[in-house]
Design a protein around this motif. Structure first.
Motif, PDB file in Angstrom:
ATOM      1  N   ALA A  83       0.838  -1.204   0.000  1.00  0.00           N
ATOM      2  CA  ALA A  83       0.000   0.000   0.000  1.00  0.00           C
ATOM      3  C   ALA A  83       0.871   1.252   0.000  1.00  0.00           C
ATOM      4  O   ALA A  83       2.007   1.225   0.467  1.00  0.00           O
ATOM      5  CB  ALA A  83      -0.906  -0.002   1.229  1.00  0.00           C
ATOM      6  N   SER A  84       0.282   2.337  -0.515  1.00  0.00           N
ATOM      7  CA  SER A  84       1.040   3.589  -0.652  1.00  0.00           C
ATOM      8  C   SER A  84       1.212   4.325   0.668  1.00  0.00           C
ATOM      9  O   SER A  84       2.026   5.257   0.743  1.00  0.00           O
ATOM     10  CB  SER A  84       0.344   4.513  -1.658  1.00  0.00           C
ATOM     11  OG  SER A  84      -0.994   4.766  -1.250  1.00  0.00           O
ATOM     12  N   GLY A  85       0.454   3.935   1.689  1.00  0.00           N
ATOM     13  CA  GLY A  85       0.561   4.570   2.981  1.00  0.00           C
ATOM     14  C   GLY A  85       0.331   3.572   4.095  1.00  0.00           C
ATOM     15  O   GLY A  85       0.269   2.361   3.855  1.00  0.00           O
ATOM     16  N   SER A  86       0.192   4.082   5.304  1.00  0.00           N
ATOM     17  CA  SER A  86       0.009   3.206   6.450  1.00  0.00           C
ATOM     18  C   SER A  86      -1.295   2.403   6.342  1.00  0.00           C
ATOM     19  O   SER A  86      -2.323   2.942   5.967  1.00  0.00           O
ATOM     20  CB  SER A  86      -0.021   4.028   7.731  1.00  0.00           C
ATOM     21  OG  SER A  86      -0.342   3.221   8.843  1.00  0.00           O
ATOM     22  N   ILE A  87      -1.208   1.121   6.684  1.00  0.00           N
ATOM     23  CA  ILE A  87      -2.397   0.269   6.663  1.00  0.00           C
ATOM     24  C   ILE A  87      -2.965   0.059   8.057  1.00  0.00           C
ATOM     25  O   ILE A  87      -3.950  -0.644   8.236  1.00  0.00           O
ATOM     26  CB  ILE A  87      -2.103  -1.103   6.007  1.00  0.00           C
ATOM     27  CG1 ILE A  87      -1.090  -1.893   6.848  1.00  0.00           C
ATOM     28  CG2 ILE A  87      -1.607  -0.914   4.582  1.00  0.00           C
ATOM     29  CD1 ILE A  87      -0.924  -3.336   6.367  1.00  0.00           C
ATOM     30  N   LEU A  88      -2.340   0.680   9.043  1.00  0.00           N
ATOM     31  CA  LEU A  88      -2.701   0.433  10.439  1.00  0.00           C
ATOM     32  C   LEU A  88      -4.178   0.697  10.703  1.00  0.00           C
ATOM     33  O   LEU A  88      -4.834  -0.070  11.396  1.00  0.00           O
ATOM     34  CB  LEU A  88      -1.841   1.303  11.354  1.00  0.00           C
ATOM     35  CG  LEU A  88      -2.101   1.150  12.862  1.00  0.00           C
ATOM     36  CD1 LEU A  88      -1.817  -0.285  13.300  1.00  0.00           C
ATOM     37  CD2 LEU A  88      -1.257   2.132  13.656  1.00  0.00           C
ATOM     38  N   SER A  89      -4.705   1.786  10.172  1.00  0.00           N
ATOM     39  CA  SER A  89      -6.077   2.165  10.499  1.00  0.00           C
ATOM     40  C   SER A  89      -7.065   1.881   9.364  1.00  0.00           C
ATOM     41  O   SER A  89      -8.225   2.290   9.449  1.00  0.00           O
ATOM     42  CB  SER A  89      -6.134   3.646  10.854  1.00  0.00           C
ATOM     43  OG  SER A  89      -5.695   4.424   9.771  1.00  0.00           O
ATOM     44  N   ILE A  90      -6.623   1.193   8.331  1.00  0.00           N
ATOM     45  CA  ILE A  90      -7.553   0.856   7.242  1.00  0.00           C
ATOM     46  C   ILE A  90      -8.589  -0.136   7.753  1.00  0.00           C
ATOM     47  O   ILE A  90      -8.236  -1.167   8.335  1.00  0.00           O
ATOM     48  CB  ILE A  90      -6.805   0.285   6.030  1.00  0.00           C
ATOM     49  CG1 ILE A  90      -5.973   1.389   5.360  1.00  0.00           C
ATOM     50  CG2 ILE A  90      -7.784  -0.310   5.024  1.00  0.00           C
ATOM     51  CD1 ILE A  90      -5.196   0.935   4.150  1.00  0.00           C
ATOM     52  N   TYR A  91      -9.856   0.165   7.529  1.00  0.00           N
ATOM     53  CA  TYR A  91     -10.954  -0.629   8.070  1.00  0.00           C
ATOM     54  C   TYR A  91     -10.834  -2.100   7.673  1.00  0.00           C
ATOM     55  O   TYR A  91     -10.966  -2.994   8.513  1.00  0.00           O
ATOM     56  CB  TYR A  91     -12.274  -0.056   7.588  1.00  0.00           C
ATOM     57  CG  TYR A  91     -13.477  -0.908   7.901  1.00  0.00           C
ATOM     58  CD1 TYR A  91     -14.150  -1.591   6.896  1.00  0.00           C
ATOM     59  CD2 TYR A  91     -13.932  -1.040   9.208  1.00  0.00           C
ATOM     60  CE1 TYR A  91     -15.243  -2.387   7.182  1.00  0.00           C
ATOM     61  CE2 TYR A  91     -15.031  -1.840   9.503  1.00  0.00           C
ATOM     62  CZ  TYR A  91     -15.679  -2.499   8.484  1.00  0.00           C
ATOM     63  OH  TYR A  91     -16.756  -3.292   8.776  1.00  0.00           O
ATOM     64  N   ALA A  92     -10.579  -2.351   6.401  1.00  0.00           N
ATOM     65  CA  ALA A  92     -10.447  -3.737   5.938  1.00  0.00           C
ATOM     66  C   ALA A  92      -9.597  -3.785   4.686  1.00  0.00           C
ATOM     67  O   ALA A  92      -9.664  -2.896   3.834  1.00  0.00           O
ATOM     68  CB  ALA A  92     -11.811  -4.352   5.652  1.00  0.00           C
ATOM     69  N   MET A  93      -8.812  -4.830   4.587  1.00  0.00           N
ATOM     70  CA  MET A  93      -8.078  -5.134   3.360  1.00  0.00           C
ATOM     71  C   MET A  93      -8.343  -6.585   3.017  1.00  0.00           C
ATOM     72  O   MET A  93      -8.684  -7.391   3.902  1.00  0.00           O
ATOM     73  CB  MET A  93      -6.583  -4.873   3.531  1.00  0.00           C
ATOM     74  CG  MET A  93      -6.245  -3.419   3.778  1.00  0.00           C
ATOM     75  SD  MET A  93      -4.482  -3.066   3.751  1.00  0.00           S
ATOM     76  CE  MET A  93      -4.102  -3.293   1.998  1.00  0.00           C
TER      77      MET A  93
END
Length: 117
Positions: free
Chosen positions: A24-34
């Motif tokens: 991913a192009s940025g932080s995935i820490l707070s992404i709701y779902a991947m």
């Protein structure tokens, strides 16, 4: 919008393994779902596995016990470890990121997985 780049696809024999990566192009820490989806020729795109911001995972019945989704937050990368591959796993695999529950999802360009002897 999150940019996603998949890698790791290829040709493998039945029973073999592959590991797909989604950077991913940025932080995935707070992404709701991947998650990972796949689309075989002539078929609709289907869910393979998902992982939420809390680390909770879910997998389709067809891949349970064979595929594992995981993430490396420090590398902003989500993985799909695929073991005991079958010819019916042949498809283009897409990475998806949904930043929030009400945000439109972003998609990668896809990576081809072919399982054949």
């Amino acid at each position: 919008q999150v940019q996603l780049v998949e890698s790791g696809g290829g040709l493998v024999q039945p029973g073999g393994s592959l590991r797909l990566s989604c950077a991913a192009s940025g932080s995935i820490l707070s992404i709701y779902a991947m998650g990972w989806y796949r689309q075989a020729p002539g078929k609709q795109r289907e869910l393979v596995a998902t992982i939420t911001s809390s680390g909770s995972t879910k997998a389709a019945d067809s891949v349970k016990g064979r595929f594992t989704i995981s993430r490396d937050i420090a590398k902003n990368t989500v993985y799909l470890q695929m073991n005991s591959l079958k010819p019916e796993d042949t498809a283009v695999y897409y990475c998806m990121a949904q930043p929030t529950l009400v945000t439109r999802a972003s998609w990668g360009q896809g990576t081809q997985v072919t399982v054949s002897s």
